[in-house]
Design a protein around this motif. Sequence first.
Motif, PDB file in Angstrom:
ATOM      1  N   UNK A 259       5.215   3.575 -14.376  1.00  0.00           N
ATOM      2  CA  UNK A 259       5.685   4.812 -13.762  1.00  0.00           C
ATOM      3  C   UNK A 259       6.777   4.524 -12.729  1.00  0.00           C
TER       4      UNK A 259
ATOM      5  N   UNK B 196       2.985   6.038  -2.806  1.00  0.00           N
ATOM      6  CA  UNK B 196       4.135   6.711  -3.405  1.00  0.00           C
ATOM      7  C   UNK B 196       3.868   7.029  -4.874  1.00  0.00           C
ATOM      8  N   UNK B 197       3.190   6.110  -5.570  1.00  0.00           N
ATOM      9  CA  UNK B 197       2.853   6.353  -6.979  1.00  0.00           C
ATOM     10  C   UNK B 197       1.966   7.577  -7.108  1.00  0.00           C
TER      11      UNK B 197
ATOM     12  N   UNK C 299       0.829  -1.203   0.000  1.00  0.00           N
ATOM     13  CA  UNK C 299       0.000   0.000   0.000  1.00  0.00           C
ATOM     14  C   UNK C 299       0.867   1.259   0.000  1.00  0.00           C
ATOM     15  N   UNK C 300       2.037   1.179   0.627  1.00  0.00           N
ATOM     16  CA  UNK C 300       2.893   2.370   0.666  1.00  0.00           C
ATOM     17  C   UNK C 300       3.376   2.708  -0.739  1.00  0.00           C
ATOM     18  N   UNK C 301       3.582   1.689  -1.586  1.00  0.00           N
ATOM     19  CA  UNK C 301       4.033   1.941  -2.950  1.00  0.00           C
ATOM     20  C   UNK C 301       2.899   2.548  -3.770  1.00  0.00           C
TER      21      UNK C 301
ATOM     22  N   UNK D  14       1.535   9.938  -4.951  1.00  0.00           N
ATOM     23  CA  UNK D  14       2.284  11.116  -4.503  1.00  0.00           C
ATOM     24  C   UNK D  14       3.175  11.646  -5.620  1.00  0.00           C
ATOM     25  N   UNK D  15       3.874  10.752  -6.315  1.00  0.00           N
ATOM     26  CA  UNK D  15       4.807  11.207  -7.343  1.00  0.00           C
ATOM     27  C   UNK D  15       4.078  11.614  -8.611  1.00  0.00           C
ATOM     28  N   UNK D  16       3.014  10.868  -8.985  1.00  0.00           N
ATOM     29  CA  UNK D  16       2.366  11.132 -10.270  1.00  0.00           C
ATOM     30  C   UNK D  16       1.353  12.266 -10.162  1.00  0.00           C
TER      31      UNK D  16
ATOM     32  N   UNK E  86       0.918   9.631   2.676  1.00  0.00           N
ATOM     33  CA  UNK E  86       1.721  10.287   1.654  1.00  0.00           C
ATOM     34  C   UNK E  86       0.916  11.271   0.820  1.00  0.00           C
TER      35      UNK E  86
ATOM     36  N   UNK F 122       9.489  10.479   2.376  1.00  0.00           N
ATOM     37  CA  UNK F 122       8.832  10.985   1.168  1.00  0.00           C
ATOM     38  C   UNK F 122       8.790  12.500   1.136  1.00  0.00           C
TER      39      UNK F 122
END
Lengths: 404, 336
Positions: free
Chosen positions: B51, A196-197, A191-193, A199-201, A289, B292
């Motif tokens: 991505x 992170x996706x 779930x953290x990934x 958050x980054x995208x 995140x 993060x």
Amino acid sequence: MTVIPERPTGADTRPHRRTRQRGDAFAVSGAAVASLSATALLFTYLTPFTGTVGFIVVAYLLFLACYTLLTWLDEPGPAVRDRLAGVAVHSLGFLVLAALIVVVGYTFAQGAKALPHANFFTADMSVTGPLDPLTMGGILHAAIGTLEQMAISLAITVPLGITCAVYLSEVRGPGTRFVRTVVEAMTALPSIVAGLFVFAAIVLVLGFGKSGFAASLAISVMMLPIIIRAADVVLRLVPRTLREASLTLGASQWRTVWHVVLPTARSGLTTSVILGAARGIGETSPVLLTAGFTKTLNADPFSGPQISLPLATYEFTRSPEPSMVARGFGTAAALMALVLVLFVIARLIGGRGAGHLSARQARARTRSSARDARRFTRDGDTLVQPTVAAPPPTTTPPPPGASP
Amino acid sequence: MTATLTPTKPPARAVPRRLTQRAGPADRVFRGVARSAGMTVLLMMLLVGGFLLIRGREALDVAGWSFFTTEEWAPEGGRFGIAAVLTGTLLIAAVAIAIAVPLSVGTALYISEYAPARLKRFLVNLVDLMAAVPSVVYGLWGAFLMEGSVLGVARWIATWIGYGPFAVDGVDPADPLASETVYTRSTLLAGLVVAMMVTPIASSVMREVFSQAPAGEREGAYALGATRWGMIRAVVLPYGKGGMIGGTMLGLGRALGETIGVVMTISLVYQIQPHILRAGASSISALIANRYGDASPFAVSALMAAGLTLFLLTLVVNFAASSIIARSRSGAEGDA
């Protein structure tokens, strides 16, 4: 002349087949008493041992020893091993059960300090500092955030997930295998990934900012594979015969899915959605995140940070102040209660295989088919006459979820 | 009906009639909608994977192979790697599995073999509920309630075993005045919390496989005079071996990716910490949750690379688990 043979009265003539003898209960209780008293003696007089964990471990080991000795006195070797294994399996099962009760009970017991104050549910933390008493501040902002984020996630995942499951199990095509493999792979996504996706995208690249909507997207990415897999399994459990009966009656594929397959699998689909929601509602890491942190009520999920119940629990309990920790436990208790309610609803609705009805549903089905029968006879007996050609199915489709 | 009349020429060989299905407009729309939903989901999922891969590549290209051998995490300085956090992740998962396997085997055996029939459904529901408890609640349990008990246990283990992974450097176990804080917030505590989340997942897979053990073989064992435990050892456990391995691996996949329960119970260190009782532990997920906020795009890319590694790890474990479970189940159908 037939004579009913008289039953022999008095002594039971059946052979003795009980596997558990009464002596066994005496052995268990005797061993328990012996081990408890011996451990108490050890801990208070004979040795310098201390500590609850140590007491339990020593008492348990002594209990096993006493029990082995007691059964060994009047049973052969294999029976002694059987009894020992039985005790071990029982205690492991009860240990897990006890752990669950402690986890849930501890949360509610610690949350009890914060829960009785009405302001806990009606105020936010905008004017409340860490040192303020529990009569100030509350979790309204987090509750609103959780509700809105879940509503958005469900609005995305339920139509998309169930349609995708219908595609996987009903429509099929060249890509089905690939889609199924990818969905299965995505259930492994930590779930953290997922957080992170998003958050980054969404937050960084698209510049959307941390918001409730971004959190909903992260939760959706995580919930979608869970819902699709569960719904796919449920849809595949619908008996082929029902589908074929509907197609034989001339219904199109679309009508078969809409009127036969989906209603038959309704309870299972609801359960899979609710269990997916229960998983999503308690997820902290993707929200951490993407949602940002705020102390004030923000009802707009599309702009500005918006907190949710699990995230509020996490943030509250990081503070060293006892009142903040109590608020954290109160939030966790509210969250736990929400999950419990969802879980109980899911179990009340579901838990039955496709096509199995509860008593109430069965009565409703009987009433509706009686209604149909009256309607058909009133409309001029056309359908019950086998000689008359059946009208095209598009004008009178089979009643929804006609019982098999 | 016309077919019964003399055909002009009999076909050379029997060719199955081709069935063509002409879909109506409603059907075509329906199929289009369903297919596009499937493709949307596919696209979303590939987008996530792609991505991660593309953004992670930036950091991987800079770091090269040192990404897997560097312990510290300083992306701006160009020195960053997952040697420490990957080791930490594996250690926490190993502790969790070591605790969860006996618990889940015991629970599964209890529910499928020992529990009275009327309690079974209730117990199954309880185990499912345990899987639905939010991980933040388990984190609270670990961080506030279990910390004290684990401390005592950890000190005991360090005193009486005290070597290999159980060694605790920098403190003399014989010294009663030594500070006890070295035993808190350790890999052991995080592993215990994760074990609570893994147990229901592993246990429900195992229970399902155990309860499918063929009744004929069970009765055969009893007829040969086996006790209940003898029957379980001779029939249920060998039959359920695939399910036990598969369930454990499924739990392992969850244990590797668990975040918030770990973040709440460890103090993150960026060095390889092989001593599971010592304060300070690390995991990839905790690294992402803690770092993060480093807003520089390159730092995020480095985190992406770490996340990608974690994802690949859980992916391999989960696929292995599901193939093992599927094989053990297909065996069940064959026997029945």
